[in-house]
Design a protein around this motif. Sequence first.
Motif, short mmCIF file in Angstrom:
data_model
loop_
_atom_site.label_atom_id
_atom_site.label_comp_id
_atom_site.label_asym_id
_atom_site.label_seq_id
_atom_site.Cartn_x
_atom_site.Cartn_y
_atom_site.Cartn_z
N HIS A 120 0.89 -1.28 0.18
CA HIS A 120 0.09 -0.14 0.01
C HIS A 120 0.85 1.23 0.10
N CYS A 152 -1.39 -1.45 -4.19
CA CYS A 152 -2.78 -0.71 -3.80
C CYS A 152 -2.20 0.87 -3.37
N GLU A 154 -3.40 4.47 -2.19
CA GLU A 154 -4.10 5.00 -1.07
C GLU A 154 -4.41 6.38 -1.48
N ARG A 180 -4.65 -1.60 -7.83
CA ARG A 180 -5.82 -1.28 -7.17
C ARG A 180 -5.78 0.00 -6.46
N PHE A 182 -7.61 2.39 -3.22
CA PHE A 182 -8.24 2.35 -1.86
C PHE A 182 -8.46 3.97 -1.52
N ASP A 184 -8.32 6.04 1.51
CA ASP A 184 -7.85 5.96 2.77
C ASP A 184 -8.76 7.00 3.66
N ASP A 202 -11.10 0.00 -5.35
CA ASP A 202 -11.43 -1.53 -4.85
C ASP A 202 -11.64 -1.60 -3.55
N GLY A 203 -11.40 -0.49 -2.73
CA GLY A 203 -11.47 -0.72 -1.24
C GLY A 203 -11.59 0.54 -0.66
N LYS A 205 -10.54 2.21 3.34
CA LYS A 205 -10.06 1.88 4.67
C LYS A 205 -10.90 2.72 5.67
N SER A 231 -19.29 -1.40 2.21
CA SER A 231 -18.13 -1.93 1.36
C SER A 231 -18.52 -3.13 0.63
N GLN A 237 -13.05 -4.07 -0.82
CA GLN A 237 -12.66 -4.63 0.27
C GLN A 237 -12.54 -3.78 1.46
#
Length: 291
Positions: A120, A152, A154, A180, A182, A184, A202-203, A205, A231, A237
């Motif tokens: 990340h 990934c 962020e 990917r 994310f 944050d 994709d995700g 946090k 999510s 994710q």
Amino acid sequence: MYAAKGRGKNNCVIFEVGMHAAALERLRLKADLQRSIEAEEFVLDYQPVVSLSSGEIRGIEALVRWQHPGRGLIAPTEFIPLAEETGAIIALGRWVLKTACLQTRLWQIEFPGHESLTLHVNVSARQLQETSIVDDVARMLLESRLEPGCLCLELTESVLMQNTASSIFKLKQLRDLGVRIFVDDFGTGYSSLSYLDTLPIDGLKIDKSFVDRMRSGFDDSTLAVAVIKLSRNLDLQAIAEGIETAEQAQRLRDLECDLGQGYFFAKPMAPEDVSAHLDSSLHRWSGEPHR
Ligand code: C2E
Ligand code: MG
Ligand code: MG
């Protein structure tokens, strides 16, 4: 002016002598940034991202620190905003990406069972604005031979919400590489939920402030529950940030949150300490916080 700006919009602050010293220090650091990149004064610490169900290390987040010759170790929150202002963040960001990609690939090769360890890397607003970001990432992946799916990036909500059209275009290009994306500190910005569905991400946090509310005796998991559900419904994710206690880890496990990060598992650490953790392949985080 900076003291007033630091408190948000439409604020005024009465001048104090200490502010002058702080402003001078800020100027000195700002002027020093470019030199320090050439002098390679930056170091990376890495914090494990752990599977909450199995306890295995699934990834690591690279976190930059400035090893200043006169001032000692400086935290990123102090110098990243300055590096953004001066544009030094571009060169610094490239260094972070390159160093972390090479290091992660080495860990993947060296430690059996960690072939798909994810990395990340934090990306700031100015970096995303730069047209070269997609080429830079593609080049680093090629040079390090890291699988794109293992990287990934962020970005905070506010970064994603700025210059949306061109940002989304670049994020799509990055995702086309296989990288990917994310969000944050999710929940602390002000992204509209309808937007979330259209962003190429994709995700999420889950911000530490939501995890902090999960305290024994006064458990308020409402917002964390909402983000985990969100999510799941959006097929993203979820990674919970800032887990500091066994109770929080257990509660998040019960909520079927995939991944977690925090001092309870491990603080950010030097690369050699990460190697020691990856080496004990059966390593599991127990009930005791790791120091
Ligand atoms: P972030 O990406 O949200 O990183 C998490 C921060 O929380 C890190 O602080 C980490 O040390 C800290 N943390 C992790 N677990 C816990 C916990 O259990 N309790 C507490 N109290 N704190 C925890 P750090 O390393 O000072 O980094 C702060 C921020 O600076 C990062 O927030 C990120 O936004 C930025 N940053 C760090 N490295 C880079 C970088 O290479 N590039 C850019 N653009 N930004 C970076
Ligand atoms: Mg981060
Ligand atoms: Mg964060």
